[in-house]
Scaffold this motif. Structure first.
Motif, PDB file in Angstrom:
ATOM      1  N   VAL A 377     -20.165  72.598 -28.385  1.00  0.00           N
ATOM      2  CA  VAL A 377     -19.430  72.205 -29.597  1.00  0.00           C
ATOM      3  C   VAL A 377     -19.155  70.706 -29.589  1.00  0.00           C
ATOM      4  O   VAL A 377     -19.381  70.005 -30.574  1.00  0.00           O
ATOM      5  CB  VAL A 377     -18.101  73.004 -29.706  1.00  0.00           C
ATOM      6  CG1 VAL A 377     -17.232  72.447 -30.838  1.00  0.00           C
ATOM      7  CG2 VAL A 377     -18.393  74.488 -29.941  1.00  0.00           C
ATOM      8  N   VAL A 378     -18.728  70.201 -28.426  1.00  0.00           N
ATOM      9  CA  VAL A 378     -18.433  68.750 -28.339  1.00  0.00           C
ATOM     10  C   VAL A 378     -19.701  67.932 -28.583  1.00  0.00           C
ATOM     11  O   VAL A 378     -19.702  66.982 -29.364  1.00  0.00           O
ATOM     12  CB  VAL A 378     -17.810  68.421 -26.957  1.00  0.00           C
ATOM     13  CG1 VAL A 378     -17.765  66.905 -26.740  1.00  0.00           C
ATOM     14  CG2 VAL A 378     -16.408  69.013 -26.846  1.00  0.00           C
ATOM     15  N   CYS A 379     -20.813  68.367 -27.952  1.00  0.00           N
ATOM     16  CA  CYS A 379     -22.080  67.625 -28.141  1.00  0.00           C
ATOM     17  C   CYS A 379     -22.506  67.649 -29.609  1.00  0.00           C
ATOM     18  O   CYS A 379     -22.980  66.661 -30.158  1.00  0.00           O
ATOM     19  CB  CYS A 379     -23.184  68.254 -27.288  1.00  0.00           C
ATOM     20  SG  CYS A 379     -23.001  67.895 -25.552  1.00  0.00           S
ATOM     21  N   THR A 380     -22.287  68.806 -30.248  1.00  0.00           N
ATOM     22  CA  THR A 380     -22.658  68.910 -31.672  1.00  0.00           C
ATOM     23  C   THR A 380     -21.834  67.947 -32.516  1.00  0.00           C
ATOM     24  O   THR A 380     -22.366  67.220 -33.353  1.00  0.00           O
ATOM     25  CB  THR A 380     -22.431  70.363 -32.154  1.00  0.00           C
ATOM     26  OG1 THR A 380     -23.139  71.238 -31.296  1.00  0.00           O
ATOM     27  CG2 THR A 380     -22.910  70.546 -33.596  1.00  0.00           C
ATOM     28  N   PHE A 381     -20.541  67.928 -32.239  1.00  0.00           N
ATOM     29  CA  PHE A 381     -19.672  67.002 -32.978  1.00  0.00           C
ATOM     30  C   PHE A 381     -20.098  65.553 -32.753  1.00  0.00           C
ATOM     31  O   PHE A 381     -20.252  64.761 -33.681  1.00  0.00           O
ATOM     32  CB  PHE A 381     -18.211  67.183 -32.534  1.00  0.00           C
ATOM     33  CG  PHE A 381     -17.395  67.952 -33.529  1.00  0.00           C
ATOM     34  CD1 PHE A 381     -17.021  69.268 -33.290  1.00  0.00           C
ATOM     35  CD2 PHE A 381     -17.026  67.368 -34.734  1.00  0.00           C
ATOM     36  CE1 PHE A 381     -16.282  69.983 -34.221  1.00  0.00           C
ATOM     37  CE2 PHE A 381     -16.268  68.080 -35.678  1.00  0.00           C
ATOM     38  CZ  PHE A 381     -15.902  69.393 -35.412  1.00  0.00           C
ATOM     39  N   VAL A 382     -20.348  65.237 -31.482  1.00  0.00           N
ATOM     40  CA  VAL A 382     -20.725  63.847 -31.152  1.00  0.00           C
ATOM     41  C   VAL A 382     -22.036  63.488 -31.847  1.00  0.00           C
ATOM     42  O   VAL A 382     -22.174  62.415 -32.423  1.00  0.00           O
ATOM     43  CB  VAL A 382     -20.845  63.679 -29.614  1.00  0.00           C
ATOM     44  CG1 VAL A 382     -21.511  62.348 -29.269  1.00  0.00           C
ATOM     45  CG2 VAL A 382     -19.471  63.798 -28.970  1.00  0.00           C
ATOM     46  N   PHE A 383     -22.991  64.438 -31.844  1.00  0.00           N
ATOM     47  CA  PHE A 383     -24.291  64.175 -32.489  1.00  0.00           C
ATOM     48  C   PHE A 383     -24.099  63.952 -33.990  1.00  0.00           C
ATOM     49  O   PHE A 383     -24.604  62.995 -34.562  1.00  0.00           O
ATOM     50  CB  PHE A 383     -25.240  65.350 -32.245  1.00  0.00           C
ATOM     51  CG  PHE A 383     -26.571  65.208 -32.944  1.00  0.00           C
ATOM     52  CD1 PHE A 383     -26.837  65.917 -34.106  1.00  0.00           C
ATOM     53  CD2 PHE A 383     -27.524  64.320 -32.454  1.00  0.00           C
ATOM     54  CE1 PHE A 383     -28.046  65.758 -34.778  1.00  0.00           C
ATOM     55  CE2 PHE A 383     -28.740  64.165 -33.112  1.00  0.00           C
ATOM     56  CZ  PHE A 383     -29.005  64.878 -34.275  1.00  0.00           C
ATOM     57  N   CYS A 384     -23.298  64.824 -34.621  1.00  0.00           N
ATOM     58  CA  CYS A 384     -23.067  64.668 -36.083  1.00  0.00           C
ATOM     59  C   CYS A 384     -22.386  63.342 -36.366  1.00  0.00           C
ATOM     60  O   CYS A 384     -22.741  62.628 -37.313  1.00  0.00           O
ATOM     61  CB  CYS A 384     -22.182  65.813 -36.599  1.00  0.00           C
ATOM     62  SG  CYS A 384     -23.044  67.371 -36.667  1.00  0.00           S
ATOM     63  N   LEU A 385     -21.457  62.986 -35.507  1.00  0.00           N
ATOM     64  CA  LEU A 385     -20.744  61.713 -35.706  1.00  0.00           C
ATOM     65  C   LEU A 385     -21.724  60.542 -35.577  1.00  0.00           C
ATOM     66  O   LEU A 385     -21.757  59.640 -36.403  1.00  0.00           O
ATOM     67  CB  LEU A 385     -19.635  61.594 -34.656  1.00  0.00           C
ATOM     68  CG  LEU A 385     -18.614  60.468 -34.844  1.00  0.00           C
ATOM     69  CD1 LEU A 385     -17.821  60.680 -36.129  1.00  0.00           C
ATOM     70  CD2 LEU A 385     -17.683  60.404 -33.642  1.00  0.00           C
ATOM     71  N   ALA A 386     -22.589  60.631 -34.556  1.00  0.00           N
ATOM     72  CA  ALA A 386     -23.566  59.551 -34.321  1.00  0.00           C
ATOM     73  C   ALA A 386     -24.504  59.422 -35.526  1.00  0.00           C
ATOM     74  O   ALA A 386     -24.773  58.317 -36.015  1.00  0.00           O
ATOM     75  CB  ALA A 386     -24.359  59.839 -33.050  1.00  0.00           C
ATOM     76  N   VAL A 387     -24.961  60.569 -36.044  1.00  0.00           N
ATOM     77  CA  VAL A 387     -25.863  60.529 -37.216  1.00  0.00           C
ATOM     78  C   VAL A 387     -25.127  59.927 -38.415  1.00  0.00           C
ATOM     79  O   VAL A 387     -25.655  59.074 -39.122  1.00  0.00           O
ATOM     80  CB  VAL A 387     -26.389  61.944 -37.545  1.00  0.00           C
ATOM     81  CG1 VAL A 387     -27.137  61.939 -38.884  1.00  0.00           C
ATOM     82  CG2 VAL A 387     -27.315  62.451 -36.450  1.00  0.00           C
TER      83      VAL A 387
END
Ligand SMILES: CCCCC/C=C\C/C=C\CCCCCCCC(=O)SCCNC(=O)CCNC(=O)[C@H](O)C(C)(C)COP(=O)(O)OP(=O)(O)OC[C@H]1O[C@@H](n2cnc3c(N)ncnc32)[C@H](O)[C@@H]1OP(=O)(O)O
Ligand SMILES: CCCCCCCCCCCCCCCCCC(=O)OC[C@@H](O)COP(=O)(O)O
Length: 416
Positions: A377-387
């Motif tokens: 979940v954290v990685c997904t959030f971080v990825f969405c934030l980065a995008v």
């Protein structure tokens, strides 16, 4: 019209709220929205549209990457059949740029009106041309693309672009495969590469328009002041609405495309009621009104001698300045309106990608968020934030208040 800032959980510009709009709602909302035909004043009730716009951004970036990968796959074809590779890349490039056209024409409902001579109008899209367009607005490129789309040359359109743009994901990468001419805006370094790139276009298999913003940078008051000091030094008339044009790029383009290109389209763009359009405004559904005045000038009327060609361009910009004055006084450009119709293809292309990608992408996102694993979940959030931050950076490339330092000083003053 003042823009009400909708403020979801995070601030709109930097952190994009996670999407609540259901995927299959996107096309329905979009079609419902454009069926209004007019822009509903943006307010907090447009929250779903804003969230949908943000979903669009991510979807478009997703399919942009897919298209870049497809363009990469055409590399082995280049040494075997370069012309076929070029034609394929024109169509792949169209699939990306037409989405920004769909965004402008259908999502924001922006009107693009063309003032031009009916006899010249018949030739647009049927010949290669050099387009000289003023560089005053943040969505010059989208308006330019819209007219390319209406005359069927969007996929093959070219531009003399600053090298920094080649690093912009999706769009910049796409331009490599479309053989866009990049420059560092340092003539000593550009001289060779620009000439070589231009010569490379002499056997291009598709009709194309080659865009030149001869000012070399977007208009700002500071750059205009410095530019007019240079004009004074050169004994040239001052311009009120334009920066002084840089002539070397234009002259070298005319010189190397003579025989490939048959005309220069002198294009002067403005927006009604002193609108200052932005890409963020377009993404959030704001409707603008673009007016474009195009004059077709046969290439063989342009002098071959470099200094005469430079003088010719300076005179052209003095005329463009008069057109802008006429527009400011009357609210229109001279001559008749001959409007090319909006094309459905850009809309259909956008709907195709949304229907193809949005559902799987969102299902993947939901599965990751509901995976039960904190790390996932954290990685997904971080990825969405980065995008999201990446897309915001890309949008920032169009913003004049983030423009380069080029033109902020007189090169000659520096050399002395
Ligand atoms: C309506 C239909 C539309 C159709 C659209 C078609 C296609 C669309 C396709 C794509 C759309 C995407 C659009 C993307 C947009 C991105 C475009 C850009 O990136 S614009 C920036 C890059 N392009 C350019 O810079 C082009 C213009 N520049 C030139 O041609 C330059 O000559 C150059 C080749 C870049 C070289 O520049 P450099 O500065 O190194 O040398 P110059 O000779 O130009 O400059 C020295 C010259 O200028 C005088 N000078 C010095 N300081 C100033 C100043 N502050 N202001 C003005 N002039 C200055 C100096 O005295 C020298 O004068 P001279 O030449 O007489 O010696
Ligand atoms: C449906 C589609 C949704 C898409 C959402 C994604 C949005 C991302 C779009 C990014 C667009 C990036 C294209 C960059 C083109 C900018 C052209 C331009 O205007 O460059 C400025 C230069 O000329 C001069 O630079 P300055 O010297 O003024 O500094």
């Amino acid at each position: 019209m003042h823009y009400m800032h909708f403020n979801p959980i995070f601030s709109r510009d930097n952190f994009h709220a996670l999407y609540l709009s259901a995927e299959w709602l996107c096309p329905i909302i979009f079609l419902a929205y454009i069926s209004q035909g007019i822009h509903a004043p943006y307010d907090e009730t447009d929250a779903l549209l804003l969230l949908t716009a943000q979903r669009k951004k991510k979807v478009e970036t997703g399919n942009g990457i897919i298209i870049n990968l497809l363009q990469l796959c055409t590399l082995p074809l280049w040494p075997i059949n370069k012309q076929l590779a070029r034609k394929i890349n024109c169509r792949l490039g169209y699939s990306i740029s037409s989405q920004l056209v769909a965004l402008l024409e259908w999502w924001s409902g922006t009107e693009c009106t063309l003032y031009t001579d009916p006899e010249s109008y018949k030739l647009y899209g049927k010949e290669n041309a050099i387009v000289v367009l003023n560089h005053n607005f943040e969505i010059d490129f989208m308006t330019g693309w819209t007219f390319c789309e209406r005359f069927g040359v969007l996929g093959s359109s070219k531009v003399l672009a600053k090298k920094e743009l080649s690093f912009v994901p999706v769009i910049g990468w796409m331009w490599y495969f479309l053989e866009i001419v990049f420059c560092k805006r340092k003539w000593e370094e550009d001289r060779k590469t620009v000439v070589q790139s231009l010569r490379n276009l002499q056997d291009y298999p598709e009709k194309f328009w080659f865009l030149l913003h001869c000012e070399g940078t977007r208009f700002t008051e500071k750059k205009h002041k410095i530019s007019m000091e240079v004009a004074e030094k050169k004994g040239l008339p001052k311009l009120k609405y334009h920066l002084l044009p840089r002539t070397k790029g234009f002259c070298v383009t005319v010189q190397n495309l003579r025989g490939t290109v048959t005309a220069v389209y002198d294009s002067t763009l403005n927006f009604r009621n002193n609108e200052m359009p932005t890409l963020l405004g377009v993404l959030n559904g704001k409707k603008y009104h673009a007016d474009l005045y195009v004059r077709r000038i046969p290439l063989d009327t342009i002098p071959e001698d470099e200094s005469e060609c430079a003088a010719w361009l300076h005179k052209l910009y003095q005329e463009k300045d008069e057109f802008q004055e006429h527009y400011r006084q009357t609210g229109r450009f001279p001559g008749p309106i001959t409007n090319p119709p909006r094309q459905l293809w850009a809309l259909l292309n956008w709907l195709f990608w949304v229907c193809l990608l949005v559902y799987p992408l969102c299902m993947l996102l939901l599965q990751l968020l509901l995976s039960g694993s904190t790390f996932t979940v954290v990685c997904t959030f971080v990825f969405c934030l980065a995008v999201s931050v990446g897309i915001r950076w890309m949008i920032g490339q169009t913003e004049i208040d983030k423009s380069s330092n080029y033109g902020n000083k007189d090169m000659q003053m520096n050399n002395n």
